[in-house]
Design a protein around this motif. Structure first.
Motif, PDB file in Angstrom:
ATOM      1  N   MET A 122      81.993   7.471  57.142  1.00 19.95           N
ATOM      2  CA  MET A 122      81.274   8.503  56.407  1.00 19.95           C
ATOM      3  C   MET A 122      81.192   8.091  54.945  1.00 19.95           C
ATOM      4  N   GLU A 123      79.983   7.796  54.477  1.00 21.47           N
ATOM      5  CA  GLU A 123      79.770   7.386  53.091  1.00 21.47           C
ATOM      6  C   GLU A 123      80.701   6.239  52.694  1.00 21.47           C
TER       7      GLU A 123
ATOM      8  N   ASP B 268      81.844  16.135  49.708  1.00 20.66           N
ATOM      9  CA  ASP B 268      80.674  15.545  49.061  1.00 20.66           C
ATOM     10  C   ASP B 268      80.832  15.644  47.550  1.00 20.66           C
TER      11      ASP B 268
ATOM     12  N   LEU C 124      83.998  13.578  46.823  1.00 21.31           N
ATOM     13  CA  LEU C 124      83.757  12.413  47.667  1.00 21.31           C
ATOM     14  C   LEU C 124      83.854  11.135  46.848  1.00 21.31           C
ATOM     15  N   THR C 125      83.283  11.153  45.639  1.00 17.24           N
ATOM     16  CA  THR C 125      83.333   9.979  44.766  1.00 17.24           C
ATOM     17  C   THR C 125      84.768   9.625  44.413  1.00 17.24           C
TER      18      THR C 125
ATOM     19  N   HIS D 212      86.547   8.303  47.513  1.00 18.89           N
ATOM     20  CA  HIS D 212      86.083   6.958  47.834  1.00 18.89           C
ATOM     21  C   HIS D 212      86.653   5.937  46.846  1.00 18.89           C
TER      22      HIS D 212
END
Length: 521
Positions: A325-326, A455, A459-460, A463
């Protein structure tokens, strides 16, 4: 001399660089794992992770679908029910933990509150839509209050997903009739007369908003006046009337400070370490986490156990497949077919009986003996005979199966879709004329999906910290090894090149010397 020292220096630096890179190969994963452990422990000092655990910062939604009964008159005459799915009606969900108390034994207690806000732009229809469903609340003799909890209060980073249903409709229902089946015939007739007096029938036609959040009832007013205390509330009654700003009980969970393998696991719920609702010790166990997060460093053999207070039992999801996912690796976990299997098909579930067909969870034992069952939507993964009861159901895994996508290194849910259905067991009851000639049927009433995913900025951050930085460390360790080897190789090549050059010079000098000697001769 200077060049020799430089060569030796480069050789030493290259060797140390190779050694450092090699050490990182073995030490790097340990450093990353220690950092993960440090950041996951439930501690106010971990500002980012603690804040995300305390107040879920990601968008989370509850989607509701009603099964509108198209032929209620024919059902009373004994025909098969026909239903039409109406919705979705979408509500934004806000979750917040309160009364947070840390204990010396590395546990923390809290109450988790939730509130819901209708989202017209995400819904198909609005709360003024009118639907017909069976009346399901029991107000005579017993009051049944049912919560169909999400099984997983999962969080995206602390995600919790509650699928709760408070069956507190003011109408005395088909469910009430089934519960009163063993009462004396004269009493049943008297109760039936009461139903008629207040114009309460086996089906209820109301707007979605009223069914969800409550409406006035003369029968409720009557009972509150003449039988005070019989009902849990004196206000309006609806499927979610007491839902907003409610909590699921006092959870005490492990913080992971002393043992990361215990993080998020339930120590007690409302002071209890085991249940008393079921028939076997195994079924009465409170297993796993509170359904928000799980311990880190999961493998494909790991499962997702959790305790659901409103389902009155512990549940467990199993690994299905890998995914991404992403750019973030994940494991997908789903409900096994044995989750709601009956005791005949899956012996460990015998303690949850009396059971009906596989695919139904009987919650009557902890909900005032009301004939209410929960299942997957459209009876997905259930005994096919249940689809013969009702027309209009079409189960598929994509639309009706539940799943949780977990980042295995941290135990954090990345993408969640929890789906459950509320069903009412209906049949004709002698003396209760409102039941007509209704055939025995497991009647679907509504189903829910609670979903959310990481998100935006979260999310950033996730990640960057858990994907990019570990990758950078992996690349760095191999870069050090390659750079060191390249340095050593360069020094060696220069050494041999210099040696060959000196050899050539000596050879040339000897040749010239021989040529000179020959010339003199």
């Amino acid at each position: 001399m200077n060049k020799s020292k430089l060569a030796v220096g480069l050789l030493v630096v290259g060797s140390l660089t190779v050694v450092f890179g090699t050490v990182l190969v073995f030490v790097g994963p340990i450093i990353i794992d220690n950092q993960i452990v440090k950041n996951l422990v439930i501690d106010p000092k971990n500002e980012m992770s603690y804040t995300m655990w305390k107040d879920v910062p990601v968008p989370f939604f509850m989607t509701v679908y009603f099964f509108n009964v198209l032929n209620p008159t024919e059902v009373l005459a004994g025909e098969k029910p026909m239903v039409e799915q109406r919705g979705p009606y979408v509500y934004r969900k806000r979750i917040q933990k309160q009364n947070i108390t840390f204990h010396p034994n590395h546990t923390v207690s809290y109450l988790e509150y939730r509130s819901y806000f209708f989202e017209p732009s995400m819904s198909v229809g609005n709360e003024s839509d009118v639907v017909t469903i069976p009346n399901m609340l029991v107000l005579v003799r017993q009051h049944c209050r049912v919560h169909t909890h999400s099984f997983i209060r999962t969080g995206l980073l602390c995600l919790c997903s509650h699928l709760s249903l408070t069956a507190s409709s003011p109408s005395v229902s088909q469910g009430a009739a089934v519960m009163m089946e063993n009462l004396p015939f004269a009493v049943r007739l008297m109760i039936s007369t009461t139903f008629k007096t207040f114009k309460e029938g086996p089906f209820l036609t109301k707007s979605v908003g009223k069914l969800m959040w409550g409406y006035d009832s003369k029968l409720v007013d009557f009972l509150n006046k003449w039988l005070p205390g019989m009902l849990p509330s004196t206000g309006k009654f609806g499927l979610f009337a007491e839902f907003n700003n409610s909590n699921t009980g006092l959870f005490t969970i492990h913080t992971g400070e002393d043992d990361i393998r215990l993080i998020h696991k339930v120590d007690s719920w409302n002071g209890m370490t085991k249940l008393t609702n079921w028939k076997t010790p195994q079924c009465n166990m409170i297993n796993g986490t509170a359904g928000q997060m799980w311990p880190p460093f999961m493998t494909k053999e790991s499962t997702l156990p959790f305790y659901s207070p409103d389902a009155c039992r512990s549940l467990e999801l199993v690994y299905q497949r890998e995914g991404i996912m992403e750019g973030i690796p994940l494991y997908r976990y789903v409900a096994p077919k044995t989750l709601f299997a009956n005791g005949s098909d899956y012996a460990p579930n015998e303690g949850f009986c009396p059971c009906r067909q596989s695919g139904l969870l009987n919650v009557s034992s902890c909900r005032s003996n009301s004939p209410v069952f929960i299942s997957h939507p459209h009876f997905y993964n259930a005994d096919p005979v249940l689809l013969d009861y009702v027309q209009g159901l079409q189960p598929t895994e994509d639309q009706h199966g539940l799943f949780i996508d977990i980042h295995p290194e941290t135990g954090v849910p990345l993408n969640v879709s929890i789906r459950l259905q509320l069903n009412l067991y209906m049949k004709k009851v002698s003396g209760i004329t409102e039941t007509g000639k209704i055939s025995e049927v497991m009647m679907p009433m509504m189903w829910f999906e609670e979903n959310g995913y990481i998100d935006g900025e979260i999310l950033t951050t996730f990640h960057t910290n858990l994907v990019l930085l570990p990758k950078v460390m992996v690349y760095m360790q191999y870069c050090f090894i390659v750079l060191g080897l390249a340095t050593i190789l360069g020094v060696v090549l220069l050494h041999y090149r210099k040696k060959a050059s000196v050899k050539d010079t000596v050879h040339s000098a000897d040749a010239l010397k021989q040529d000179g000697q020959m010339y003199r001769e």
